[in-house]
Design an enzyme around this catalytic site. Structure first.
Site, PDB file in Angstrom:
ATOM      1  N   HIS A  95      -1.776   0.379  -0.868  1.00 50.63           N
ATOM      2  CA  HIS A  95      -1.229   0.058  -2.195  1.00 50.63           C
ATOM      3  C   HIS A  95      -1.657  -1.367  -2.567  1.00 50.63           C
ATOM      4  O   HIS A  95      -1.731  -2.237  -1.701  1.00 50.63           O
ATOM      5  CB  HIS A  95       0.295   0.185  -2.168  1.00 50.63           C
ATOM      6  CG  HIS A  95       0.897   0.117  -3.537  1.00 50.63           C
ATOM      7  ND1 HIS A  95       1.036  -1.074  -4.213  1.00 50.63           N
ATOM      8  CD2 HIS A  95       1.353   1.082  -4.365  1.00 50.63           C
ATOM      9  CE1 HIS A  95       1.572  -0.826  -5.405  1.00 50.63           C
ATOM     10  NE2 HIS A  95       1.766   0.472  -5.522  1.00 50.63           N
TER      11      HIS A  95
ATOM     12  N   GLU B  36      -4.776   3.783  -9.135  1.00 48.15           N
ATOM     13  CA  GLU B  36      -3.798   2.866  -9.722  1.00 48.15           C
ATOM     14  C   GLU B  36      -4.516   1.602 -10.193  1.00 48.15           C
ATOM     15  O   GLU B  36      -4.614   0.624  -9.439  1.00 48.15           O
ATOM     16  CB  GLU B  36      -2.745   2.484  -8.677  1.00 48.15           C
ATOM     17  CG  GLU B  36      -1.887   3.640  -8.223  1.00 48.15           C
ATOM     18  CD  GLU B  36      -0.470   3.186  -7.881  1.00 48.15           C
ATOM     19  OE1 GLU B  36       0.472   3.814  -8.376  1.00 48.15           O
ATOM     20  OE2 GLU B  36      -0.308   2.193  -7.157  1.00 48.15           O
TER      21      GLU B  36
HETATM   22  P1  PGA Z   1       4.805   1.324 -11.739  1.00 47.94           P
HETATM   23  O1  PGA Z   1       4.344   1.316 -10.206  1.00 47.94           O
HETATM   24  O2  PGA Z   1       4.989   2.769 -12.129  1.00 47.94           O
HETATM   25  O3  PGA Z   1       6.096   0.558 -11.736  1.00 47.94           O
HETATM   26  O4  PGA Z   1       3.732   0.675 -12.532  1.00 47.94           O
HETATM   27  C1  PGA Z   1       3.386   2.207  -9.724  1.00 47.94           C
HETATM   28  C2  PGA Z   1       3.009   1.839  -8.332  1.00 47.94           C
HETATM   29  O5  PGA Z   1       2.805   0.638  -8.065  1.00 47.94           O
HETATM   30  O6  PGA Z   1       2.921   2.713  -7.448  1.00 47.94           O
END
Ligand code: PGA
Length: 249
Positions: free
Chosen positions: A95, A166
């Site tokens: 992540h 992401e």
């Molecule tokens: P968010 O986080 O939906 O608060 O943007 C997503 C993540 O970091 O997995």
């Protein structure tokens, strides 16, 4: 394979709040059997949650937010894949917050993926570019981290993973990437994966997802799921996201 919606609770919630939300998410899984619903609570809440929910529908699972790149030993504060075995079905790996604050890198992420797969825990490998591409012209920036993370993995192992796109510029700020942008980015990633590994990837999108755009995401053929952060902390909102994501009209 069912589409997957993962709630990443990050470092939020008391034990009592986590138990209540876990129960509510289980209800969401029962309501939408066409989806697989997975929650990733803070590490200490995994055991009490697993014990409080002894019966779970087959489309409901738990994930760890973290896993060590070492198999065991003197690594204060870390948790080994062997210790997660039997407790979780999934683990987040790489992540951007772990890369940023804990300096996780390609080599350690690749090692963690190997250790998870050996314990039959499915890694959810996160990746994404720092800056938004203009005019949807995607470059190797998107897949740069991924290429390092997957170094040394066999194509079959890659096929066993899940991947969460992401983009860093869309995380936690209330400004998700548009569904059009996500579609183009994921088509780019899919083409790269097929060329590089001969594999189609199972792809999620994460970054400020709310119920407002999840219907549009649900219509994307290239998308297999969502990784939801902030909005997954509210049972009603998480339920709505799942509902909209299932809709295909
Ligand atoms: P968010 O986080 O939906 O608060 O943007 C997503 C993540 O970091 O997995």
């Amino acid at each position: 394979m069912k589409r997957l919606v993962v709630g990443n609770w990050k470092m939020h919630l008391t034990l009592a709040e986590a138990m209540a939300l876990g129960q509510a998410c289980l209800g969401v899984a029962e309501k939408y059997p066409e989806l697989e619903i997975v929650i990733a609570p803070s590490l200490p809440w995994l055991v009490p949650l697993a014990e409080a929910l002894p019966w779970r529908p087959p489309n409901f699972g738990l994930a760890s937010q973290v896993v060590s790149s070492n198999s065991e030993g003197a690594y204060t504060g870390d948790v080994a894949a062997t210790q997660l075995k039997g407790l979780v079905q999934y683990a987040l790996v790489g992540h951007s917050e772990r890369r940023r604050y804990h300096h996780e890198t390609g080599a350690s992420i690749a090692a963690a993926i190997q250790l998870l797969l050996a314990e039959h825990i499915t890694p959810i490998v996160c990746f994404g570019e720092m800056m938004q591409s203009t005019q949807h012209k995607f470059s190797s920036q998107i897949t740069l981290d991924l290429e390092r993370d997957l170094n040394g993995l066999a194509p079959e192992q890659i096929g066993q993973c899940r991947f969460a796109y992401e983009p860093l510029w869309a995380i936690g700020n209330g400004h998700p990437a548009s569904s059009d942008y996500v579609e183009q980015a994921l088509l780019f990633v899919q083409e790269w994966a097929e060329k590089t590994y001969g594999q189609r990837l199972f792809l999620l999108y994460g970054g400020s997802v709310t119920e407002h755009e999840s219907a549009a995401f649900g219509r994307l053929k290239v998308l297999d799921g969502l990784l939801v952060g902030g909005a997954s902390l509210h049972a009603k909102q998480f339920g709505l996201i799942c509902r909209q994501f299932c809709r295909t009209e």
